[in-house]
Design an enzyme around this catalytic site. Structure first.
Site, short mmCIF file in Angstrom:
data_model
loop_
_atom_site.label_atom_id
_atom_site.label_comp_id
_atom_site.label_asym_id
_atom_site.label_seq_id
_atom_site.Cartn_x
_atom_site.Cartn_y
_atom_site.Cartn_z
N HIS A 40 21.20 13.38 -1.51
CA HIS A 40 21.83 12.36 -0.67
C HIS A 40 23.24 12.07 -1.18
O HIS A 40 23.40 11.37 -2.16
CB HIS A 40 21.01 11.08 -0.70
CG HIS A 40 19.55 11.28 -0.35
ND1 HIS A 40 18.64 11.80 -1.24
CD2 HIS A 40 18.86 11.04 0.79
CE1 HIS A 40 17.44 11.86 -0.65
NE2 HIS A 40 17.55 11.42 0.58
N HIS A 274 23.41 11.05 5.64
CA HIS A 274 22.44 10.41 4.74
C HIS A 274 21.86 11.39 3.72
O HIS A 274 21.91 11.17 2.52
CB HIS A 274 21.31 9.76 5.53
CG HIS A 274 20.19 9.27 4.67
ND1 HIS A 274 20.25 8.08 4.00
CD2 HIS A 274 19.00 9.84 4.32
CE1 HIS A 274 19.14 7.93 3.29
NE2 HIS A 274 18.36 8.98 3.47
N GLU A 425 2.56 -11.22 -3.64
CA GLU A 425 1.91 -10.28 -4.55
C GLU A 425 2.82 -9.11 -4.91
O GLU A 425 2.90 -8.68 -6.07
CB GLU A 425 0.62 -9.74 -3.92
CG GLU A 425 -0.42 -10.81 -3.60
CD GLU A 425 -0.18 -11.53 -2.28
OE1 GLU A 425 0.76 -11.13 -1.54
OE2 GLU A 425 -0.91 -12.48 -1.97
N HIS A 487 -11.50 -10.81 2.21
CA HIS A 487 -11.26 -11.16 0.81
C HIS A 487 -12.14 -10.39 -0.16
O HIS A 487 -11.94 -10.48 -1.36
CB HIS A 487 -11.46 -12.67 0.61
CG HIS A 487 -10.35 -13.51 1.17
ND1 HIS A 487 -9.89 -13.38 2.47
CD2 HIS A 487 -9.59 -14.48 0.61
CE1 HIS A 487 -8.90 -14.24 2.67
NE2 HIS A 487 -8.70 -14.91 1.56
#
Lengths: 679, 679
Positions: A40, A274, A425, A487
């Site tokens: 790149h 890119h 998280e 859960h």
């Protein structure tokens, strides 16, 4: 943006222009990608002027000692732009040769397709999975702020550096950028400075069709200091950095308008720039526009000299060493602690702490959830390990991650050792990676085992980078009960065991929990996950040697006389269920052995002698019992064995009822053993 | 906020107040959680006034026909507040009895601890894992916008409904909220209306310490229409909904200041109100403050009557049925397509399309990456399946998710069938779940296999909800080469196979790819992941029956004469490597069978007769070959077998060199077979 000034050809003059210096980065990126046949170049060509301004004007580093503790940290969150970093490392004097640049992306070369954590050559973190370098940088900046609060003394700022991070559109689209940057704003990480490569292009084309955010406004909403500049104007960049440094409370985002592939005549400003080589002809024309006449991989002397940072870097570190020498004289104990922590050494008292924690666990007799046994360990070691830095993704009391000596870290007071990460998280785990990478901390953080999913790629990055972060995953099975299938983890235990270099412990009682914690603390070469129960579990019967067995990951918990007819292997909360079954079977005269296996990976790493002693190859009747998916257990029970697990989702209901419904009872284990070993 | 008016006791009057009506929700939530012994009453008590205003004044639904296609969709993203939803369903006339409310959270009760997708009782999505309900709602709203663009005709707006979503602080902290809401703003989903329960509290306490965002500003930065109101004032809520509806271009966020646990004398406004029963005494005092005198689980008649929506709902649907009748008269073909799609039926031409795709694949002879074989399937079926809705997380050309007939969806033109999701793997997957849940679409979306990590919990939610989304995971092994370890999946294949109810295919060539795609389209009961190569693979030799074998997930690709000495089992790009090895071994007179196993889960589900025919139990010398972790393969090779895989990270380098370095060569496979089966 002003009309592009591709180059001013005045290499003969003693002082190359900023643009000429930046063009070295552009040309090296083009040439290396062209030679590698992949890579790149576009982002390096767009961000070259920013890099020039930062690295030549501000960044504090010593190429001869990349590990200098008070260096500024430079993170390339848009990791695909790695040729920019490699070129910078080579030019400034790190031990990165032009030969290596020529071997970019080739097997065995340290200059990989995305940066791979190697601080010995100035690569602070592995990046490429977008958004995570940015989230790491929040951890780096937090580490700096906390170490400064803990160690610095009047006139003796031994910890005083910036964290700079380059990032692109992709980083900003990723959700983890929200989690991390919202947290950074809340915590007022004033020495975190980000450079947003606002080139308007991502792989699919012009981002306006799928990314229409008002990014400055978004970051202002997070409490950041935001500037918008022409990122191809080195002076503007330098001015913005000065302003960002002057803002000591808020983290800074400098939105830099750039042109991807700047210089490439047909591909600049398009997604064609890119990735992949620009092509021989495009490279030649680009060099022409940039006024570049030197052959590939040759850097004219004046430019090379202007880029070299060896003597300036040495001088910078020498000033700090002098400062640190004075600090050591005035505060020898603190200095020793600082050195120990930055070298990842454990406290001198570690062994006695560990023994206390294990002795306390061994003395425990009550039925106790292993999350609470984990808390008991923290209560012993937390007060004595200043590097232990805890937290939870908004489940502190559920995860039992708090401890008696913990103090909450706030934006105003960075002396705390516990962070309420919020419901983040992924951001939490990636920030923990940054804390560990910076040095000075052993971070631990909690969530429910199921929600390890949210952080999964950050867990992988910790493992890939061998970082000692400790993941506290409570509520580790369907036994959590009423919260239901969303859960209740099922596949998670096995799925985490599959992550290379991640060690997963699923302790069965207080003693196994304490040993697992100690092993986690001592394991400096990778992350550890502790899977802990919500529900109470009884303490298991212990012979004198079992702490050693636990350390080995799998051991005989209850043996029978003679060669076993059958071996039952179990983990965590199911061990006590299996134990009841084995005891009943033994009382009926059956020769059944019970193996507790809190850590399959640790067990796998034992010498064959240990493995064969615990699981004798001749005994092919084997039953595993774990309230999770069956997949990996076939390895241990073999073709003739049985796996008691579940390969479907759980159910909402009282924990014991859910366990019973799905066959996690002593009666069922007993029946399976009897069926297998003969009635 | 005005001083709280807990209740105005005038139940005897014919028209209860909004607050009285809202209090029914509060009381039911308190009582149900108290009886269950666990649960979350705080959020229902805080959001009750919002729910009253929305459900009684605006929401379009017919409790007698919860599946009415043009109903408004109501999503509870803060799923822990499910008692709010259950109470609403019960009160308005859905088939949810008070007995069920009393059994909240008990094993076997449909009213689980978090809402479980069950549209037959008005539960539009499973929620609880925070942020994902919100991201689902973006998919729901997008589905509505696209179906309206495709089907509606002047004066005949058969698709014209809102998507309403309740969300809390936790949803807004999660990164997926950023991905989804940024996308919603970009796409101008004007009929998406969110209600943010801004109560300032999360599990760890007052959120200001960890969540200091200026949320209105953040959402304005996403291009949303934002209002801030007193969420405990029903009139204010109603006014805000009217304003949100009047704004037809931008999605709306209504930030509602509320008090968690409103009414509870000591716990209201604190994290103590978040979860667990309030306690008998607190409940009694709360009822007193709310002016509630009826016994638990009894609702006074006037309130019950005011809540009941059965006749109004029936009338609403009747009006739509009349409209749809006129539409069917005017546009019978479109009406039939609409009905077919909403019923999840495949096009009449499906079988012939599938046969064409398979025939084209069978005719393919060139070396071709399976991602390109996947594209070839899309080119055949894409134009003829209007429900097929594609996209990629900014890797369109890499994933080969585009097809010849595809048209890009934009904010201005919702008639397209392809979305550039941006670098938002999690948001993409969760939005795809919403598209599938809404009905009318079979969504497929691509990213690199490694980055399935980012979306992992949304993949799990698709599986848990049995939604037919198709996940295109290209670059499925270390053979991708130079991008290096961050991009090279290792544990992902096995890790996805562990997700219950997710079907993973890893095809070996064009034919297997075409069959896998057809199976994915026909599999209405759960998500399918297709793991596809970056690199070219040769077309395998085919006997006439092998398409059937592929469908069964595992089949004999190349057999030997007589009973095999050894069976080699392989998947994807390693099949051709294994084939070369087996051919060499056969040429040396060895009896070796090659099994291709593109879908282990499908194979596992076959009758024993098929499994034993493919893998005869008597043949215990077995070798598996897959460029991924070894974990699950022991199940297939057994105790005597060998697994060729890798349990460590890959390396940056040319694909073939990386494969060679880690033993994925015909020579190595051959050597392992010879060692195992005897030299």
């Amino acid at each position: 943006m002003r009309a592009p000034d591709f180059a001013t050809v005045r290499w003969e003059s003693p002082m190359p222009t900023r643009r000429e210096l930046a063009n070295v980065l552009r040309v090296l990126a083009m040439d290396a990608v062209q030679k590698a046949g992949s890579g790149h170049a576009g982002a390096p060509m767009g961000m070259a002027d920013i890099a020039e301004a930062l690295w030549r004007g501000f960044l504090k580093y010593n190429p001869a000692n990349p590990l200098w503790w008070d260096r500024d940290r430079f993170i390339l969150s848009n990791g695909h732009a790695c040729m920019l970093l490699y070129a910078l490392l080579h030019l400034t004097g790190y031990a990165v040769s032009m030969e290596e640049i020529k071997n970019f992306r080739q097997l065995g070369c340290r200059l990989a397709g995305h940066p791979e954590h190697d601080p010995s050559i100035g690569i602070e973190t592995t990046s490429g999975p977008l958004g995570q370098g940015l989230a790491n940088s929040v951890g780096f900046a937090l580490a700096e702020k906390m170490l400064a609060a803990h160690f610095n003394r009047p006139q003796l700022p031994i910890v005083d550096h910036y964290t700079y991070v380059f990032l692109g559109d992709g980083d900003l689209m990723e959700g983890v950028s929200h989690e991390a940057c919202s947290l950074a704003g809340t915590l007022k990480l004033g020495k975190l400075i980000g450079f947003y490569d606002d080139n308007g292009i991502s792989i699919d084309g012009e981002v306006k069709g799928w990314f229409a955010d008002d990014t400055p406004k978004r970051f202002e909403a997070y409490g950041w200091h935001v500037q918008s500049i022409d990122g191809m104007d080195g002076e503007a960049v330098a001015g913005a950095i000065r302003a960002a440094q002057a803002e000591t409370q808020r983290p800074s985002l400098i939105c830099c308008r750039t042109v991807i592939g700047f210089g490439a005549p047909t591909k600049a400003g398009t997604s064609a720039a890119h990735s992949d080589p620009l092509g021989v002809e495009e490279v030649a024309l680009a060099k022409q526009r940039l006024g570049w006449t030197a052959p590939p991989f040759e850097v004219p002397a004046a430019l090379r000299e202007a880029w070299n940072h060896e003597s300036a870097g040495r001088a910078a570190e020498e000033r700090w060493q002098e400062l640190f020498g004075r600090y050591r004289g005035a505060y020898p104990d603190l200095a020793a602690q600082f050195e120990r922590r930055m070298r990842r050494g454990l406290p001198e008292t570690w062994q006695s702490m560990a023994q206390s924690a294990i002795a306390a666990a061994r003395a425990e007799t009550a039925v106790q959830a292993t999350r609470k046994s984990s808390r008991a360990v923290l209560d012993v070691i937390g007060a004595q390990m200043p590097e232990l830095f805890g937290g939870s993704a908004d489940l502190t009391t559920s995860n039992e991650t708090w401890h008696n000596a913990a103090r909450v870290l706030t934006a105003e007071d960075a002396s705390g050792d516990y962070l309420h990460y919020g419901v983040r998280e992924f951001g939490m785990t990636a920030a923990m990676n940054g804390l560990a990478l910076h040095g000075g901390f052993i971070p631990y953080g909690g969530t429910f085992l199921t929600f390890s999913d949210y952080a999964r790629n950050a867990v992988r990055m910790a493992a890939l980078m061998h970082q000692p972060v400790i993941l506290i995953y409570s509520h580790d099975s369907i036994a959590l009960g009423e919260d239901g299938p969303t859960h209740q983890p099922v596949e998670h235990l096995n799925s985490l065991r599959l992550v290379p270099n991640l060690t997963l412990w699923r302790p069965a009682d207080a003693l196994e929990t304490a040993v697992a914690w100690c092993e986690a603390i001592e394991h400096a070469e990778g992350p550890t996950a502790l899977a802990l129960t919500r529900q109470g579990v009884p303490q298991l019967p212990r012979e004198s040697l079992s702490a050693e067995g636990i350390r080995r990951g799998g051991y005989v918990l209850l043996d029978c006389a003679g060669v076993p007819e059958c071996i039952v292997i179990s983990t965590g909360s199911e061990v006590s269920i299996a134990l009841a079954a084995v005891r009943t079977l033994q009382s009926r005269g059956r020769r059944v052995r019970l193996v507790s296996m809190p850590c399959t990976q640790r067990f796998d790493a034992q010498p064959a002698a240990w493995r064969d002693e615990v699981l004798p190859p001749a005994v092919s009747a084997r039953v595993s019992v774990e309230a999770g998916s069956t997949g990996l257990w076939w390895r241990y029970v073999g073709s003739r064995g049985r796996v008691i697990g579940l390969d479907h989702y759980g159910a909402s209901g009282k924990g014991p009822e859910v366990m019973r419904k799905f066959g996690f009872t002593a009666e069922h284990v007993q029946a399976v053993v009897e069926e297998l070993a003969g009635g």
